[in-house]
Scaffold this active site. Sequence first.
Site, short mmCIF file in Angstrom:
data_model
loop_
_atom_site.label_atom_id
_atom_site.label_comp_id
_atom_site.label_asym_id
_atom_site.label_seq_id
_atom_site.Cartn_x
_atom_site.Cartn_y
_atom_site.Cartn_z
CD GLU A 42 -2.85 -1.01 2.37
OE1 GLU A 42 -3.68 -1.94 2.29
OE2 GLU A 42 -2.70 -0.30 3.49
CB CYS A 90 -3.20 -6.18 -6.15
SG CYS A 90 -4.62 -5.05 -6.15
CD GLU A 127 -4.47 -10.78 -6.44
OE1 GLU A 127 -5.45 -11.05 -6.06
OE2 GLU A 127 -3.97 -9.43 -5.86
CB CYS A 157 -9.41 -6.28 -7.32
SG CYS A 157 -7.79 -5.56 -8.15
CB CYS A 210 -5.73 -8.54 -9.95
SG CYS A 210 -4.83 -7.73 -8.76
#
Length: 127
Positions: free
Chosen positions: A44, A53, A55, A86, A89
């Site tokens: 983050e 993310c 992935e 998400c 991703c």
Amino acid sequence: MDIEKLKAAAKDVAKNSYSPYSKFTVAAAFYNQQGEMFTGVNVENVSYGLTICAERNAICASVTQGSTSIHTLVIYTPTPTPTPPCGACRQFISEFSKDARIISICDSEQMTDTTIDKLLPSSFSDF
């Protein structure tokens, strides 16, 4: 390809998640078509749009090492129910495989086991 090894790797690498803002840990581990394993965690940023993310982190690590295929990907979240990838991703995964197996696991026995083409049936592509 050993799915249990992928699950263990994702759970193990989750401790490296950098998620001080959301407190939502995500980890990913996948095998490429050659059976090599790659891992990643969410990272983050206080400027939320810069967050990456797990992935996508794992996929970028594989590309850095010359691999551009995904065979089976496991996503782990320390939650009571599994969390799917998400939308961003899903599109990112579909760039490197049109039929990758996607398994989402969590801290309970629940899991999902599907494919990227089922999660994103109309991906944006070059064809």
